[in-house]
Design a protein around this motif. Structure first.
Motif, PDB file in Angstrom:
ATOM      1  N   LYS A 179      76.134  28.612 -54.245  1.00  0.00           N
ATOM      2  CA  LYS A 179      76.461  27.256 -54.700  1.00  0.00           C
ATOM      3  C   LYS A 179      75.296  26.305 -54.500  1.00  0.00           C
ATOM      4  N   ASP A 180      74.482  26.572 -53.471  1.00  0.00           N
ATOM      5  CA  ASP A 180      73.364  25.683 -53.150  1.00  0.00           C
ATOM      6  C   ASP A 180      72.158  25.842 -54.076  1.00  0.00           C
ATOM      7  N   LEU A 181      72.036  27.036 -54.631  1.00  0.00           N
ATOM      8  CA  LEU A 181      70.807  27.327 -55.376  1.00  0.00           C
ATOM      9  C   LEU A 181      70.868  26.814 -56.808  1.00  0.00           C
ATOM     10  N   LYS A 182      69.777  26.298 -57.241  1.00  0.00           N
ATOM     11  CA  LYS A 182      69.633  25.843 -58.621  1.00  0.00           C
ATOM     12  C   LYS A 182      68.324  26.402 -59.161  1.00  0.00           C
ATOM     13  N   GLY A 183      68.118  26.273 -60.471  1.00  0.00           N
ATOM     14  CA  GLY A 183      66.870  26.742 -61.062  1.00  0.00           C
ATOM     15  C   GLY A 183      65.675  25.973 -60.547  1.00  0.00           C
ATOM     16  N   ALA A 184      64.500  26.525 -60.792  1.00  0.00           N
ATOM     17  CA  ALA A 184      63.265  25.896 -60.327  1.00  0.00           C
ATOM     18  C   ALA A 184      63.121  24.500 -60.903  1.00  0.00           C
ATOM     19  N   VAL A 185      62.606  23.573 -60.087  1.00  0.00           N
ATOM     20  CA  VAL A 185      62.405  22.185 -60.492  1.00  0.00           C
ATOM     21  C   VAL A 185      60.915  21.901 -60.529  1.00  0.00           C
ATOM     22  N   GLY A 186      60.458  21.217 -61.586  1.00  0.00           N
ATOM     23  CA  GLY A 186      59.057  20.840 -61.673  1.00  0.00           C
ATOM     24  C   GLY A 186      58.137  21.963 -62.065  1.00  0.00           C
ATOM     25  N   LYS A 187      58.682  23.058 -62.594  1.00  0.00           N
ATOM     26  CA  LYS A 187      57.857  24.175 -63.031  1.00  0.00           C
ATOM     27  C   LYS A 187      58.301  24.591 -64.416  1.00  0.00           C
ATOM     28  N   ASP A 188      57.352  25.119 -65.181  1.00  0.00           N
ATOM     29  CA  ASP A 188      57.698  25.678 -66.483  1.00  0.00           C
ATOM     30  C   ASP A 188      58.283  27.068 -66.263  1.00  0.00           C
ATOM     31  N   ASP A 189      59.598  27.166 -66.234  1.00  0.00           N
ATOM     32  CA  ASP A 189      60.260  28.435 -65.950  1.00  0.00           C
ATOM     33  C   ASP A 189      61.413  28.607 -66.910  1.00  0.00           C
ATOM     34  N   VAL A 190      61.295  29.627 -67.777  1.00  0.00           N
ATOM     35  CA  VAL A 190      62.333  29.848 -68.787  1.00  0.00           C
ATOM     36  C   VAL A 190      63.266  30.983 -68.385  1.00  0.00           C
ATOM     37  N   THR A 191      63.157  31.452 -67.144  1.00  0.00           N
ATOM     38  CA  THR A 191      63.968  32.603 -66.726  1.00  0.00           C
ATOM     39  C   THR A 191      64.839  32.315 -65.507  1.00  0.00           C
ATOM     40  N   GLY A 192      65.048  31.044 -65.162  1.00  0.00           N
ATOM     41  CA  GLY A 192      66.089  30.716 -64.215  1.00  0.00           C
ATOM     42  C   GLY A 192      65.697  30.454 -62.782  1.00  0.00           C
ATOM     43  N   GLY A 193      64.410  30.605 -62.426  1.00  0.00           N
ATOM     44  CA  GLY A 193      63.969  30.267 -61.087  1.00  0.00           C
ATOM     45  C   GLY A 193      64.666  31.048 -59.993  1.00  0.00           C
ATOM     46  N   MET A 194      64.776  30.418 -58.807  1.00  0.00           N
ATOM     47  CA  MET A 194      65.336  31.089 -57.632  1.00  0.00           C
ATOM     48  C   MET A 194      66.794  31.474 -57.832  1.00  0.00           C
ATOM     49  N   LEU A 195      67.548  30.679 -58.567  1.00  0.00           N
ATOM     50  CA  LEU A 195      68.952  31.014 -58.794  1.00  0.00           C
ATOM     51  C   LEU A 195      69.086  32.370 -59.469  1.00  0.00           C
ATOM     52  N   ASN A 196      68.313  32.590 -60.528  1.00  0.00           N
ATOM     53  CA  ASN A 196      68.365  33.877 -61.225  1.00  0.00           C
ATOM     54  C   ASN A 196      67.880  35.013 -60.318  1.00  0.00           C
ATOM     55  N   LYS A 197      66.838  34.739 -59.541  1.00  0.00           N
ATOM     56  CA  LYS A 197      66.300  35.762 -58.631  1.00  0.00           C
ATOM     57  C   LYS A 197      67.372  36.186 -57.624  1.00  0.00           C
ATOM     58  N   TYR A 198      68.072  35.204 -57.064  1.00  0.00           N
ATOM     59  CA  TYR A 198      69.114  35.492 -56.082  1.00  0.00           C
ATOM     60  C   TYR A 198      70.254  36.297 -56.709  1.00  0.00           C
TER      61      TYR A 198
END
Length: 238
Positions: A179-198
């Motif tokens: 619930k705490d995790l969201k996609g990367a902020v301030g980066k060009d990331d089209v694959t979901g950032g840390m949320l997708n990784k988790y």
């Protein structure tokens, strides 16, 4: 056997608006840690060699796909060159050619020969369309087949919960952290950032222990030491 994902934010500058800026000192540092390694599959993200191109050009026609894919190749060649410099017998495998009908038996043979297969984020053809495939997704697909001893995601950030690094994820606390995790902020990331990784890591953890850790802990991970965040093997429902 291990599967190791090297985040695109580690080996490239991934700030908003940055195009194709590599972190060559970090590539060399990682390659030194991996010196002479065998019995491993490496997957790397493409950072500013991939995400900004997708945002600028899309993947709607042949030329846009060419621009995205060739940018990914430029980074892969550079990273593999550093690995080769430190006695890693790299065998680059480009997803655009490998998917959607992957020959995983071939990858098994490569490992037996002593090669280190190296995959990367890319565009792939799926049906009659092209789409982006992230390094994290590739790691999950490989882990489902090979069922390795462990999987590690080396990143420039860590899993935080209530301001602290999460040491262990298990079936009791994984949903609260999700619930705490969201996609990367301030980066060009089209694959979901840390949320997708988790989320991918939770899927992988059905098969083996999985780790998401800051790159400063890469050497410890390669020595089979426990590093945060360890995701215990379990049946996680997403």
């Amino acid at each position: 056997m291990k599967i190791l994902k090297i985040g695109g934010s580690l080996i490239t500058e991934k700030r908003e608006g940055v195009f194709e800026v590599a972190k060559e000192k970090e590539m060399e540092r990682i390659a030194k840690i991996l010196k002479g390694v065998r019995d491993i599959i490496i997957v790397h993200g493409v950072g500013s060699f991939g995400h900004p191109h997708v945002k600028k050009y899309g993947i709607s026609d042949a030329m846009s796909i060419t621009k995205v894919h060739n940018a990914c190749l430029r980074l892969d060649i550079m990273f593999c060159s550093y690995l080769e410099k430190y006695d890693v017998s790299v065998f680059p495998i480009h997803p655009i050619e490998f998917f959607p009908n992957p020959d995983l038996k071939m990858v098994e043979k490569l490992l037996e020969f002593g090669f280190v297969p190296v995959f990367h984020g890319d565009v792939i053809m799926e049906g009659e369309k092209f789409r982006v495939i992230s390094g994290d997704e590739i790691v999950r697909m490989l882990a489902e087949y090979f069922k390795p001893e462990k999987v590690g995601f080396a990143s420039d950030s860590e899993i935080l919960h209530r301001g602290e690094v999460v040491e262990v994820v298990n079936e009791r606390n994984y949903q609260e952290i999700l619930k705490d995790l969201k996609g990367a902020v301030g980066k060009d990331d089209v694959t979901g950032g840390m949320l997708n990784k988790y989320q991918e890591a939770l899927r992988i953890a059905k098969h083996c222990e999985t780790y998401i850790f800051n790159s400063k802990n890469l050497e410890k991970f390669m020595k089979n030491e426990i590093v945060p965040t360890k995701i215990e093997k379990g049946n996680y429902k997403l």
